[in-house]
Design a protein around this motif. Structure first.
Motif, PDB file in Angstrom:
ATOM      1  N   PHE A 189      36.265  64.184  73.002  1.00 36.28           N
ATOM      2  CA  PHE A 189      36.177  65.258  71.320  1.00 36.28           C
ATOM      3  C   PHE A 189      37.284  66.314  71.542  1.00 36.28           C
ATOM      4  N   ILE A 190      37.861  66.919  69.942  1.00 33.63           N
ATOM      5  CA  ILE A 190      38.398  68.372  70.489  1.00 33.63           C
ATOM      6  C   ILE A 190      38.559  68.799  68.843  1.00 33.63           C
ATOM      7  N   PHE A 191      38.931  69.853  68.749  1.00 29.48           N
ATOM      8  CA  PHE A 191      38.789  71.364  68.183  1.00 29.48           C
ATOM      9  C   PHE A 191      40.125  71.516  67.264  1.00 29.48           C
ATOM     10  N   THR A 192      39.930  72.148  66.296  1.00 31.91           N
ATOM     11  CA  THR A 192      40.940  71.880  65.459  1.00 31.91           C
ATOM     12  C   THR A 192      40.597  73.057  64.572  1.00 31.91           C
ATOM     13  N   ASP A 193      42.324  73.862  63.925  1.00 30.42           N
ATOM     14  CA  ASP A 193      41.838  74.885  63.859  1.00 30.42           C
ATOM     15  C   ASP A 193      41.150  75.089  62.633  1.00 30.42           C
ATOM     16  N   LEU A 194      41.638  73.669  61.789  1.00 28.99           N
ATOM     17  CA  LEU A 194      41.551  73.405  60.112  1.00 28.99           C
ATOM     18  C   LEU A 194      39.969  73.623  59.720  1.00 28.99           C
ATOM     19  N   VAL A 195      39.377  73.187  61.425  1.00 29.69           N
ATOM     20  CA  VAL A 195      37.873  72.843  60.896  1.00 29.69           C
ATOM     21  C   VAL A 195      37.060  74.317  61.605  1.00 29.69           C
ATOM     22  N   GLY A 196      37.738  75.124  62.276  1.00 31.94           N
ATOM     23  CA  GLY A 196      37.306  76.154  62.935  1.00 31.94           C
ATOM     24  C   GLY A 196      37.462  76.144  64.599  1.00 31.94           C
ATOM     25  N   PRO A 197      37.028  77.459  65.230  1.00 34.66           N
ATOM     26  CA  PRO A 197      36.594  77.733  66.682  1.00 34.66           C
ATOM     27  C   PRO A 197      35.086  77.444  66.878  1.00 34.66           C
ATOM     28  N   GLY A 198      34.945  77.012  67.672  1.00 36.54           N
ATOM     29  CA  GLY A 198      33.470  76.594  68.037  1.00 36.54           C
ATOM     30  C   GLY A 198      32.954  75.140  67.214  1.00 36.54           C
ATOM     31  N   LEU A 199      33.366  74.726  66.744  1.00 32.83           N
ATOM     32  CA  LEU A 199      33.102  73.505  65.553  1.00 32.83           C
ATOM     33  C   LEU A 199      33.558  72.236  66.445  1.00 32.83           C
ATOM     34  N   PRO A 200      33.194  71.451  67.266  1.00 31.80           N
ATOM     35  CA  PRO A 200      33.709  69.980  68.032  1.00 31.80           C
ATOM     36  C   PRO A 200      33.868  69.196  66.778  1.00 31.80           C
ATOM     37  N   LEU A 201      35.072  68.511  66.768  1.00 33.38           N
ATOM     38  CA  LEU A 201      35.122  67.139  66.099  1.00 33.38           C
ATOM     39  C   LEU A 201      34.618  66.178  67.275  1.00 33.38           C
ATOM     40  N   TRP A 202      33.809  65.097  67.488  1.00 34.08           N
ATOM     41  CA  TRP A 202      32.972  64.104  67.582  1.00 34.08           C
ATOM     42  C   TRP A 202      34.703  62.948  67.737  1.00 34.08           C
ATOM     43  N   THR A 203      34.884  61.981  68.811  1.00 33.34           N
ATOM     44  CA  THR A 203      35.924  60.769  68.509  1.00 33.34           C
ATOM     45  C   THR A 203      34.829  59.889  69.139  1.00 33.34           C
ATOM     46  N   PRO A 204      35.006  58.546  68.858  1.00 33.38           N
ATOM     47  CA  PRO A 204      34.296  57.314  69.158  1.00 33.38           C
ATOM     48  C   PRO A 204      33.762  57.170  70.543  1.00 33.38           C
ATOM     49  N   LYS A 205      34.655  57.770  71.630  1.00 30.67           N
ATOM     50  CA  LYS A 205      34.144  57.486  72.638  1.00 30.67           C
ATOM     51  C   LYS A 205      32.597  58.497  72.907  1.00 30.67           C
ATOM     52  N   GLY A 206      33.504  59.950  72.544  1.00 33.10           N
ATOM     53  CA  GLY A 206      32.365  60.918  72.961  1.00 33.10           C
ATOM     54  C   GLY A 206      30.808  60.367  71.920  1.00 33.10           C
ATOM     55  N   THR A 207      30.999  60.406  70.570  1.00 30.03           N
ATOM     56  CA  THR A 207      29.992  60.149  70.128  1.00 30.03           C
ATOM     57  C   THR A 207      29.510  58.646  70.574  1.00 30.03           C
ATOM     58  N   LEU A 208      29.355  57.721  71.386  1.00 32.35           N
ATOM     59  CA  LEU A 208      28.484  57.088  72.180  1.00 32.35           C
ATOM     60  C   LEU A 208      28.280  57.647  73.534  1.00 32.35           C
ATOM     61  N   LEU A 209      28.627  58.408  74.428  1.00 30.43           N
ATOM     62  CA  LEU A 209      28.617  59.678  74.820  1.00 30.43           C
ATOM     63  C   LEU A 209      26.828  60.459  74.570  1.00 30.43           C
ATOM     64  N   ARG A 210      27.285  60.818  73.628  1.00 30.41           N
ATOM     65  CA  ARG A 210      26.007  61.625  72.456  1.00 30.41           C
ATOM     66  C   ARG A 210      25.256  60.456  72.075  1.00 30.41           C
ATOM     67  N   THR A 211      25.669  59.942  71.634  1.00 31.56           N
ATOM     68  CA  THR A 211      24.602  58.345  71.314  1.00 31.56           C
ATOM     69  C   THR A 211      23.027  57.664  72.980  1.00 31.56           C
ATOM     70  N   ILE A 212      24.371  58.117  74.016  1.00 31.40           N
ATOM     71  CA  ILE A 212      23.732  57.445  75.114  1.00 31.40           C
ATOM     72  C   ILE A 212      22.374  58.313  75.141  1.00 31.40           C
ATOM     73  N   LEU A 213      23.361  59.447  75.440  1.00 30.69           N
ATOM     74  CA  LEU A 213      22.072  60.293  75.835  1.00 30.69           C
ATOM     75  C   LEU A 213      21.136  60.528  74.509  1.00 30.69           C
ATOM     76  N   GLU A 214      21.209  60.689  73.325  1.00 27.33           N
ATOM     77  CA  GLU A 214      20.038  61.098  72.972  1.00 27.33           C
ATOM     78  C   GLU A 214      18.993  59.444  72.499  1.00 27.33           C
ATOM     79  N   ASP A 215      19.296  58.998  72.669  1.00 25.08           N
ATOM     80  CA  ASP A 215      19.125  57.054  72.572  1.00 25.08           C
ATOM     81  C   ASP A 215      17.732  57.403  74.485  1.00 25.08           C
ATOM     82  N   PHE A 216      18.596  57.721  75.536  1.00 21.22           N
ATOM     83  CA  PHE A 216      17.684  57.893  76.685  1.00 21.22           C
ATOM     84  C   PHE A 216      16.706  58.587  76.267  1.00 21.22           C
TER      85      PHE A 216
END
Length: 633
Positions: A214-241
């Motif tokens: 995951f990453i954070f950027t000032d242009l998006v704003g503090p406290g608002l994470p952006l999930w990379t492909p690997k991070g999104t896959l991790l989230r998806t695994i947990l959600e699917d489980f």
């Protein structure tokens, strides 16, 4: 050594117990006294510094100062040396009671304006002052040691300087906060420092970047994470489980919007009781034909960095980002008249919510402004309540077992009767708290009470997890709610044809998905168990000749649901292995000429090391079996 590996060394050093301040009266006194000693040292070395507040915190203490120049690391060393001198002078701590007028006179004499504000907030009399000998004093209620010599100077350490606003208000003066720690013994301090170093090694912000999650950027704003492909896959695994487990238990999936009219949250009570944690109102554009009759031009006020309208509540209109999912699920339930035969109704959603956390409170994934909750709301008859509550607890315990989270305790989060932050009468609160008590008693579950920790609409059973560094986090929660069904006038048709009120159970085994992932990264030190790892096996071809065979094996694995990838970098084998270790890949498979000839893979795992050559089909069977059993290869 991988966290998944076990050591054969039976001579493990005895674990040093580090109590939290709230658990130890002696530490309260040590840290409260040490904070005064630190403030005295600061004002001796920096005469222009003004003191504000200096409370203990769970692992130490801090003091906030208004000083013209910023404190440097060199200054911290000088302050600590001065503290040691004060400790060695064996100054007594003397408690004095004075009138409010006398306290004010003394404060004005030393020209400490912050102390005047603190004095104004003290509602009881007499006013208590603590002196360090005849050298220094401050307003304080204690507790303290009797003498500075009771502090071991080798068991204290000044840690860092941070910015802090006076009264936590961004519109007021910015102060300098010196964080420090103090213990009974130097051995405790050494263990505390070791854990801090280990915490840095495990820091999910550092590992999340290294592992590309995951990453954070000032242009998006503090406290608002952006999930990379690997991070999104991790989230998806947990959600699917969890989705799979919920479907087996009769949960019904729903999806709801990210925003809603403010009227929804007025009915639920969030607008009245939770507004300061919500993002500000978004304008509702009326049709041109009726704009003149509906439009209001409110005055505006600043709340922190937010601009909020000043208008009577009944005239506030527009849309808000949702802070909770429950009012939406209630609308789905209420869209039809339900029969007792349809209950319990279990609506479930991975719903993203938004909370306006102060910028100074944000911390990686564990404290964010936009996060996803594995939310579910169960609508049950009163007779079904106890059994459904137990079933929810069983689901939460199943989740913890699969995630290898073992060190947790249950907190009964009840209301504080003296507070006005809650909705509903005593009778419904007593019934809801009684249901939670019955559940933990029936389960024989160790628990403790947290008075004042309830949600504004109902009590909770919260699961407090202690991580590898003995830090506590709240994860799963289950709540009993009689109030929202009343506020939304929910009904069902009972067996006798009468209309009755359902009871709601709010539950979230993960809690915040972002916080859970942050905690898991640190608990595993980034070394995810096989079933959860975004990449489960990486195939390492020794040369170009083995590339086609390697790709074919990877394709076979992916077709069977195994998350496999091929390292196409063309690096030497040693570097391929080092990169896989750095990326914390659970299983590595070296493919050389011999492996191609024998249709096998040379397996190396982070859990067990070198396993040698294993036929491809056997590797596939072992991986799929381990994934199914939530175990290692």
């Amino acid at each position: 050594m991988s966290p998944n590996q076990s050591s054969n060394n039976s001579e493990q050093p005895e674990k040093i117990y580090l109590p939290r301040t709230s658990e130890s009266e002696i530490l309260k006194k040590i840290r409260h006294t040490a904070s005064h000693i630190m403030a005295m040292a600061v004002q001796k070395l920096f005469p222009k510094a003004q003191v504000t507040i200096g409370p203990w915190i769970e692992n130490g203490f801090y003091y906030d100062f208004d000083n013209p120049e910023p404190f440097s690391d060199k200054d911290l060393k000088s302050i600590q040396k001065e503290m040691v001198k004060i400790i060695n002078r064996k100054l007594p701590l003397i408690r004095e009671e004075v009138s409010r007028e006398e306290a004010q006179r003394r404060i004005e004499a030393i020209k400490e304006p912050y102390k005047l504000e603190i004095l104004a907030d003290i509602k009881t009399e007499p006013i208590t002052i603590y002196h360090l000998g005849d050298q220094w004093w401050d307003l304080c209620a204690g507790p303290h040691l009797e003498n500075t010599s009771e502090i071991n100077p080798k068991a204290i350490e000044l840690e860092s300087v941070a910015g802090a606003y006076w009264r936590g208000d961004e519109n007021k003066a910015q102060l300098q906060r010196i964080y420090a720690t103090a213990w009974e013994t130097p051995e405790q301090l050494a263990e505390y420092k070791r854990r801090k170093e280990e915490a840095l090694r495990r820091d999910h912000r550092k590992l999340g970047k290294e592992l590309g999650l995951f990453i954070f950027t000032d242009l998006v704003g503090p406290g608002l994470p952006l999930w990379t492909p690997k991070g999104t896959l991790l989230r998806t695994i947990l959600e699917d489980f969890l989705k799979k487990e919920q479907l087996k238990r009769g949960y019904l999936p729903v999806v709801t919007p990210h925003i809603a009219r403010v009227d929804l949250f007025k009915t639920s009570g969030h607008w009245q009781k939770y507004q300061e944690d919500m993002f500000p109102l978004m304008a509702d554009k009326p049709d041109k034909s009726d704009r003149a009759s509906k439009e209001i031009s409110p005055e505006l006020e600043m709340q922190g960095n937010l601009v909020r309208p000043i208008v009577p509540q009944e005239f506030v209109t527009g849309f808000v980002l949702k802070p909770m999912n429950c009012p939406f699920h209630i609308q789905i339930y209420k869209s039809e008249l339900r029969s007792y035969r349809e209950l319990p109704m279990r609506l479930a959603e991975f719903g993203t919510v938004y909370r306006y956390e102060q910028s100074g409170e944000l911390s990686g994934l564990t404290r964010v402004r936009g996060f996803t909750v594995d939310d579910s709301h169960l609508f049950v008859t009163p007779e079904q309540l106890d059994n459904e509550f137990l079933n929810v607890v069983d689901l939460i315990l199943t989740v913890f077992k699969s995630l290898q989270l073992k060190n947790f305790k249950a907190r009964l989060s009840f209301r504080d009767p003296a507070s006005d932050k809650y909705i509903g009468g005593d009778e419904v609160w007593d019934k809801a708290e009684g249901a939670i008590r019955r559940a933990v008693q029936q389960l024989g579950m160790e628990h403790f009470e947290g008075i004042g920790e309830a949600a504004f609409y109902g009590p909770k059973l919260d699961f407090i997890f202690s991580d590898a560094l003995d830090r506590e986090w709240q994860l799963g929660t289950v709540q009993v709610d009689y109030n929202l069904p009343e506020r939304f006038d929910l009904e069902y048709v009972a067996e006798d044809g009468s209309r009755k009120r359902p009871v709601m159970i709010h539950r979230a085994p993960f809690g915040s998905l972002e916080r859970l992932i942050g905690i898991l990264i640190e608990e595993y030190a980034g070394d995810f168990p096989l079933w959860l790892a975004p990449v489960q096996i990486r195939l390492l071809p020794v040369g170009e000749v083995q590339l086609d065979f390697t790709k074919d094996v990877a394709a076979k694995m992916m077709a069977l649901g195994i998350r496999a990838e091929v390292d196409l970098s063309g690096d030497r084998l040693g570097k391929l292995i080092r990169n896989s270790e750095k990326d914390k890949i659970p299983v590595m498979a070296v493919v050389g000429a011999k492996e191609v000839e024998t249709n096998s893979l040379s397996i190396r795992t982070r859990a067990s090391g070198e396993l040698g050559a294993i036929p491809v089909d056997e590797v596939v069977d072992k991986i799929t079996g381990a994934i199914a059993n939530f175990s290692n290869f």
